[in-house]
Design a protein around this motif. Sequence first.
Motif, PDB file in Angstrom:
ATOM      1  N   HIS A 176       0.829  -1.205   0.000  1.00  0.00           N
ATOM      2  CA  HIS A 176       0.000   0.000   0.000  1.00  0.00           C
ATOM      3  C   HIS A 176       0.866   1.258   0.000  1.00  0.00           C
ATOM      4  N   ILE A 234       1.872   3.696   8.365  1.00  0.00           N
ATOM      5  CA  ILE A 234       0.943   2.746   7.752  1.00  0.00           C
ATOM      6  C   ILE A 234       0.741   1.554   8.684  1.00  0.00           C
ATOM      7  N   ASP A 235      -0.443   1.511   9.313  1.00  0.00           N
ATOM      8  CA  ASP A 235      -0.782   0.386  10.191  1.00  0.00           C
ATOM      9  C   ASP A 235       0.309   0.189  11.249  1.00  0.00           C
ATOM     10  N   TYR A 263      -2.218   6.128   8.144  1.00  0.00           N
ATOM     11  CA  TYR A 263      -2.991   5.462   7.090  1.00  0.00           C
ATOM     12  C   TYR A 263      -3.230   4.011   7.499  1.00  0.00           C
ATOM     13  N   ILE A 264      -4.485   3.604   7.453  1.00  0.00           N
ATOM     14  CA  ILE A 264      -4.943   2.268   7.884  1.00  0.00           C
ATOM     15  C   ILE A 264      -4.942   2.233   9.410  1.00  0.00           C
ATOM     16  N   SER A 265      -6.047   2.579   9.960  1.00  0.00           N
ATOM     17  CA  SER A 265      -6.203   2.743  11.407  1.00  0.00           C
ATOM     18  C   SER A 265      -5.870   1.478  12.195  1.00  0.00           C
ATOM     19  N   GLN A 282      -6.719  -1.281  14.788  1.00  0.00           N
ATOM     20  CA  GLN A 282      -8.058  -1.861  14.973  1.00  0.00           C
ATOM     21  C   GLN A 282      -8.527  -1.697  16.421  1.00  0.00           C
ATOM     22  N   ILE A 329      -9.786   2.820   6.066  1.00  0.00           N
ATOM     23  CA  ILE A 329     -10.074   2.048   4.851  1.00  0.00           C
ATOM     24  C   ILE A 329     -11.301   1.150   4.990  1.00  0.00           C
ATOM     25  N   HIS A 378     -10.800   1.187   0.218  1.00  0.00           N
ATOM     26  CA  HIS A 378      -9.837   0.136   0.543  1.00  0.00           C
ATOM     27  C   HIS A 378      -8.758   0.028  -0.529  1.00  0.00           C
ATOM     28  N   THR A 413      -5.325  -9.932   6.095  1.00  0.00           N
ATOM     29  CA  THR A 413      -5.740  -9.227   4.881  1.00  0.00           C
ATOM     30  C   THR A 413      -6.076 -10.197   3.751  1.00  0.00           C
TER      31      THR A 413
END
Length: 362
Positions: A15, A91-92, A114-116, A118, A140, A160, A256
């Motif tokens: 990503h 990113i994550d 980017y990409i929270s 969880q 996303i 996404h 994923t």
Amino acid sequence: MKYYIIAGEASGDLHGSNLIKELKKNDPEADFRVWGGDLMQKQGAELVKHYKDLAFMGFAEVLMNIRTILGNIKYCKKDLLAYQPDVLILIDYPGFNLRISAFAKEHHIPVHFYISPQIWAWKESRITKIKKTIDKMYVILPFEKEYYKKHHFEVDFVGHPLLDAIDFEALKSLEARKKQIALLPGSRKQEVSKMLPVMVEVAKNNPDFQFVLAAAPSLNDRFLKPFLADTDIQIIRNKTYEVLKNSQLAIVTSGTATLETALLKTPEIVVYKTSPISYWIGRMLVKIKYISLVNLILDRKAVPELIQQDCEAQTIQKQINNLISGPERVTMMQDYGELHQILGGPGASKRLAQLIIKNTKS
């Protein structure tokens, strides 16, 4: 502008590479320094550390490697200050990245995530740190925007990134081969060591099927082949999407890959097994009904999930029998169609790049 990007996993590298591609279109003077992998490096970014050196999974393994992890954090802070980026893009990878976000905030470096993490699943207490140390959050999953709104934190839903990463047009001509089953045991050695023996047992019990292992880039043949002794399981690299499209169904370790499989419309059985202590701790902390992204997004059990003691060859076999030709296969295809609609269309990386540039300059 100068961009410092941190991704700690293969998916983050993917990503991140698509994001870099879009940022370069909008910012011809862009310069990138990254923690990631080969894909971001191929986009012209200077690679500081590869994600293969960062992947520690499970509570026990993290404790065993705590000195290495703390050393990486210390080095990252020093490197970040030396580079002095216009924006830090995380990113994550929240365990590492939220530590860096706090440090960057202290040193007045804009932080975009980017990409929270969880936090809707576990560690909801992280919301306090996120609100304090993250300037902009890009999510996303559609339900995440409403989740954050309840916590009085505005975020942007960009769609996404898998809808960009998968070339659906190129894969359109591929069809499922009769009696081929895809195996996706995960990307980390620790999870593969748990999952692959179970998958191999399933393969040995089904000699009439051809089993194909879609190997993650982080796993070499030297590691994988001992698990596959006395089998005719094929190892295929860098063609996961082709393997999935060519298979009647897939056995997929939670992650994923469960969403990738669904978007490619391949029936799947989601499996997961970890050490007893990690599972016990996880059960105490995690507060979600499902482990697969497919079921979480649809908020129902659209794909079977076989976890821990249920993750055994006999139980998987029952699901294989159901999905090869039963009505469950038809229902799953209908659920996949709904899932695709909920996630929207492609363009997540493009929207994200435009927002990052806009929000950094404003």
